[in-house]
Design an enzyme around this catalytic site. Sequence first.
Site, PDB file in Angstrom:
ATOM      1  N   ASP A  97       0.846  -1.197   0.000  1.00 17.07           N
ATOM      2  CA  ASP A  97       0.000   0.000   0.000  1.00 17.07           C
ATOM      3  C   ASP A  97       0.878   1.243   0.000  1.00 17.07           C
ATOM      4  O   ASP A  97       2.069   1.169   0.310  1.00 17.07           O
ATOM      5  CB  ASP A  97      -0.922   0.012   1.228  1.00 17.07           C
ATOM      6  CG  ASP A  97      -0.165   0.115   2.550  1.00 17.07           C
ATOM      7  OD1 ASP A  97       0.856  -0.591   2.718  1.00 17.07           O
ATOM      8  OD2 ASP A  97      -0.563   0.918   3.415  1.00 17.07           O
ATOM      9  N   GLU A 159       0.260  -0.833   5.853  1.00 21.20           N
ATOM     10  CA  GLU A 159       1.299  -0.258   6.710  1.00 21.20           C
ATOM     11  C   GLU A 159       1.132   1.243   6.832  1.00 21.20           C
ATOM     12  O   GLU A 159       1.288   1.818   7.896  1.00 21.20           O
ATOM     13  CB  GLU A 159       2.688  -0.598   6.157  1.00 21.20           C
ATOM     14  CG  GLU A 159       3.819  -0.376   7.159  1.00 21.20           C
ATOM     15  CD  GLU A 159       4.322   1.054   7.222  1.00 21.20           C
ATOM     16  OE1 GLU A 159       5.001   1.389   8.216  1.00 21.20           O
ATOM     17  OE2 GLU A 159       4.063   1.846   6.321  1.00 21.20           O
TER      18      GLU A 159
END
Length: 454
Positions: A97, A159
């Site tokens: 991500d 994250e």
Amino acid sequence: MTDDVLTPDQIQAIRDRVAALMPQVRADLEALVRIPSVSAASFDQSHVARSAEAVAELLRGEGLEVEVVVEGGRPAVIGHIDGPEGAPTVTLYAHHDVQPPGDDADWDSTPFEPTERGGRLYGRGAADDKAGVLAHIAALRAHRGRLPVGVTVFVEGEEESGSPSLPAILAKHGDRLAADAIVIADSGNWAIGTPALTTTLRGGVRAVVRVQTLDHSVHSGMFGGAAPDAVTALVRLLATLHDDDGNVAVQGLDEGVAAELDYDEARFRAESGLLDGVDLIGSGSILSRLWTKPSLTTIGIDATSMAKASNTLSARAAAKVSMRIAPSQDPQKAFELLRAHLEQHAPWGAQVSVELTELGAGFAAQADGPIYDQARASFRDAWDVDPVDMGVGGSIPFISDFAARFPEAAILVTGVEDPDTRAHGANESLHLGEFARVCEAEAILLARLGAMDS
Ligand code: BES
Ligand code: MN
């Protein structure tokens, strides 16, 4: 070194193989960057699902058994491939991500269209952390068909949003992540040409502070001068968070001393883009201000916008603050200290409430032992320069969870970033020359760990 676990010829052969692989690695990186996998909740999460699938495909292509796991959050990818009988096992971590791109107008090229300029590849996630994903792929490819160690790959999908479902993922799938060494490719190196292992990270606390001074908004001509407005009260409250030198004024927080590395004010000014005439804040060495002392930033304010402004005393205002904390600091305690400070410094008796939004622990590695020796040797092989131990001011909160869960594992924090990467900012980029070194070093590391005497 006569007692080295690899011969110079073996090392050179790995370097050559990685060099030959880099064009395809780069093409695969570009394809990942084109997927706008922003994990922030206000963005379309179908792209995060697509990037998880793309990572899963890359790992399947290297012969790994792969599963995309979702435990109430965004999809993570777990892949595994056995090594030779009795060989050590290594878990490779990265995240697929990315942060929101911000304003397109601030970028010199479109954020999700990877573009090379001056030896750097520009794009959101081109470094943080899709290049981390591809470094792992490159290391696997370099050993295709004769992997020297057992490898588990764990590529997280949230994250950048604080890893909310990581505890659930670890509870359910954690046993599969156990390893002798865990390589977390989500940090960077000290400078172009100087590799580093990241041995400390700060933790973080994010909180929202709300200020209310009036039951409702009122005419600033009728009541201004005797009643305080909430925006001014909030600004005065935020101003108490630092002393006159710019040190964090919240009392009782831990402070550590940073590793000694050469880092002067001129370099800091150049790398941070600090304007001429603007002072540095805080005291102590610059690196301890960045790595081992707390810092506090106001990252957002909700108040009446200028477009909607009228001659009105605002009743309410709020701010989001982000506090970085020393590697050793207990984050819950840090939040309590921040809350107490804000409540005690309410200006003019304003009503102040403080809400915790996210919290994460820092990390200090046990940076020695045979696995660390091999990691340092791999860096030397790839760069022909000794690596340094560095801290970073940023956070990878789950590392402390990993460390608690696998206390015997050596945790190696590596990565592709360099001082000009601009992760999270406009014009994020990857230095392609350094990226090749990172891939070589990781491929050599796997070979070294496989060749180690156990
Ligand atoms: N890659 C960074 C961590 C990092 C920052 C490493 C600076 C090296 C230098 C990571 O992706 C990140 O940005 N983490 C967030 C964590 C937060 C969202 C809980 C951070 O530090 O803000
Ligand atoms: Mn990252």
